[in-house]
Design an enzyme around this catalytic site. Sequence first.
Site, short mmCIF file in Angstrom:
data_model
loop_
_atom_site.label_atom_id
_atom_site.label_comp_id
_atom_site.label_asym_id
_atom_site.label_seq_id
_atom_site.Cartn_x
_atom_site.Cartn_y
_atom_site.Cartn_z
CB CYS A 97 71.13 -7.87 -88.69
SG CYS A 97 71.93 -6.24 -89.12
CG HIS A 134 71.30 -8.18 -93.86
ND1 HIS A 134 70.88 -6.83 -94.43
CD2 HIS A 134 71.73 -7.78 -92.57
CE1 HIS A 134 70.92 -6.00 -93.61
NE2 HIS A 134 71.43 -6.34 -92.39
N1 LIG Z 1 68.13 -1.95 -88.78
C1 LIG Z 1 68.41 -2.90 -88.91
O1 LIG Z 1 68.50 -3.94 -89.61
C2 LIG Z 1 69.24 -3.39 -87.36
C3 LIG Z 1 69.42 -4.71 -87.19
C4 LIG Z 1 69.83 -4.75 -85.69
C5 LIG Z 1 70.24 -3.87 -85.02
N2 LIG Z 1 69.89 -2.56 -85.24
C6 LIG Z 1 70.29 -1.40 -84.53
O2 LIG Z 1 68.94 -1.10 -83.97
C7 LIG Z 1 69.09 0.31 -83.59
C8 LIG Z 1 68.06 1.44 -84.51
O3 LIG Z 1 67.94 1.00 -85.77
P1 LIG Z 1 66.94 1.20 -86.77
O4 LIG Z 1 67.34 0.88 -87.96
O5 LIG Z 1 65.49 1.11 -86.31
O6 LIG Z 1 67.03 2.97 -86.58
P2 LIG Z 1 65.87 4.25 -86.95
O7 LIG Z 1 65.08 3.90 -88.10
O8 LIG Z 1 66.96 5.17 -87.14
O9 LIG Z 1 65.34 4.39 -85.61
C9 LIG Z 1 66.11 4.79 -84.52
C10 LIG Z 1 65.00 4.90 -83.37
O10 LIG Z 1 65.38 5.30 -82.18
C11 LIG Z 1 64.98 6.42 -81.73
N3 LIG Z 1 65.90 7.22 -80.81
C12 LIG Z 1 67.12 7.83 -81.37
N4 LIG Z 1 67.77 8.44 -80.26
C13 LIG Z 1 67.11 8.64 -79.39
C14 LIG Z 1 67.27 9.07 -78.05
N5 LIG Z 1 68.20 9.84 -77.69
N6 LIG Z 1 66.12 9.07 -77.04
C15 LIG Z 1 65.05 7.99 -77.67
N7 LIG Z 1 65.05 7.44 -78.67
C16 LIG Z 1 65.91 7.79 -79.70
C17 LIG Z 1 64.35 7.23 -82.90
O11 LIG Z 1 63.52 8.09 -82.22
P3 LIG Z 1 62.81 9.62 -83.06
O12 LIG Z 1 61.88 8.83 -84.03
O13 LIG Z 1 62.55 10.38 -81.90
O14 LIG Z 1 64.13 10.22 -83.78
C18 LIG Z 1 63.72 6.16 -83.58
O15 LIG Z 1 62.78 5.61 -82.90
C19 LIG Z 1 70.52 1.13 -83.92
O16 LIG Z 1 71.27 0.85 -82.80
C20 LIG Z 1 70.90 -0.42 -84.89
O17 LIG Z 1 72.24 -0.43 -84.91
C21 LIG Z 1 69.40 -2.31 -86.63
#
Ligand SMILES: NC(=O)c1ccc[n+]([C@@H]2O[C@H](COP(=O)([O-])OP(=O)(O)OC[C@H]3O[C@@H](n4cnc5c(N)ncnc54)[C@H](OP(=O)(O)O)[C@@H]3O)[C@@H](O)[C@H]2O)c1
Length: 334
Positions: free
Chosen positions: A125, A232
């Site tokens: 990001c 950010h």
């Molecule tokens: N947040 C940001 O600004 C951002 C920006 C760029 C990239 N990212 C990347 O995007 C990803 C998610 O970030 P987030 O902020 O959205 O995190 P989050 O709010 O913690 O959401 C994680 C998601 O992944 C699912 N998940 C986790 N383990 C899983 C598995 N084994 N099988 C299937 N689904 C699974 C969770 O499902 P459950 O509800 O079932 O736990 C939830 O839907 C990360 O890799 C992060 O590095 C985030």
Amino acid sequence: MKVAVVGATGMVGGVMLKVLEERGFPVDVLLPVASEGRGRTVRFRGQDVPVIGMEAAIAQRPDLALFSAGGGTSLEWAPRFAEVGCTVIDNSSAWRMQADKKLVVPEINGDVLRAEDRIIANPNCSTIQLVLTLAPLHKAYTVERVIVSTYQSVTGTGMKAVSQLENERKGVKGDMAYPFPIDRNVIPRCDVFTDNGYTKEEMKLVNETKKILDPAIRVTATAVRVPVTGGHSEAVNVEFANDFELDAVRELLRNAPGIHLLDDPAKDEYPMPLIANGRDEVFVGRLRRDETQPRTLNLWIVADNLRKGAATNAVQIAETLLRQGLLRERVASA
Ligand SMILES: NC(=O)c1ccc[n+]([C@@H]2O[C@H](COP(=O)([O-])OP(=O)(O)OC[C@H]3O[C@@H](n4cnc5c(N)ncnc54)[C@H](OP(=O)(O)O)[C@@H]3O)[C@@H](O)[C@H]2O)c1
């Protein structure tokens, strides 16, 4: 098109669904995926769509899968989706620096995409908003060195971090996403430390900027978590090979794709997370010469990390594949 959103119950996944709907992406069948359905549903086009697990999603042979479920999950499951002819666009850092994987910001390098790209990486990001701003300036003046200091929103860490901030503001105890309180504090650490004393987040900014823009660019970064939710922010110092006129730089940025120039300090006009929140543009302002060094510019960049920093950029990659006939072709051949 049959589209899987993996991580549909998460921060990025939720915005992914909104962006697909807003942009009218051709979704015939939506497959919202999370660790297990548990009877959950997500809202899409006014319907409640049941959440399913990974195996159930793969069995339906989706055409496209937008992943935002963490690096480990992506390493394990993205190849499984690709095996059934699905194109995966992944938001984690799992594949970004692999030589055979494309790292794409469509406005900069959408033309690198090929039919054989089955797993495509969405950059970090903080990187996306930086390179989108630097790309037109690099073309015009050749960027030699970049110093970037980030002020990163808690939404960048996910649901757990947002709950920690809200709990601290309400004065109630709860799960901690960070090693210290984040409210009324800043934490000079995003992700884990690496051997050279930099954090993984700082090294993503260094390595991804080189992969997307130019390996010759020298980058150094300090990434800091701040108690904000809207986006950010980055203070950036850029040294060029060739000199520039500030008005010419403003004109370039004013006309650059995906950039919104907000630069009139006299009227207190400059980018802030309050402005960027919920928007897809990257906001740029506070442009001024570095008076301590020739051919060097200071600027301030703000963007919603869940939108252009994640969901919107990923959907734009899918739109680029569609436009270039790469996605359909595969579906036809599968
Ligand atoms: N947040 C940001 O600004 C951002 C920006 C760029 C990239 N990212 C990347 O995007 C990803 C998610 O970030 P987030 O902020 O959205 O995190 P989050 O709010 O913690 O959401 C994680 C998601 O992944 C699912 N998940 C986790 N383990 C899983 C598995 N084994 N099988 C299937 N689904 C699974 C969770 O499902 P459950 O509800 O079932 O736990 C939830 O839907 C990360 O890799 C992060 O590095 C985030």
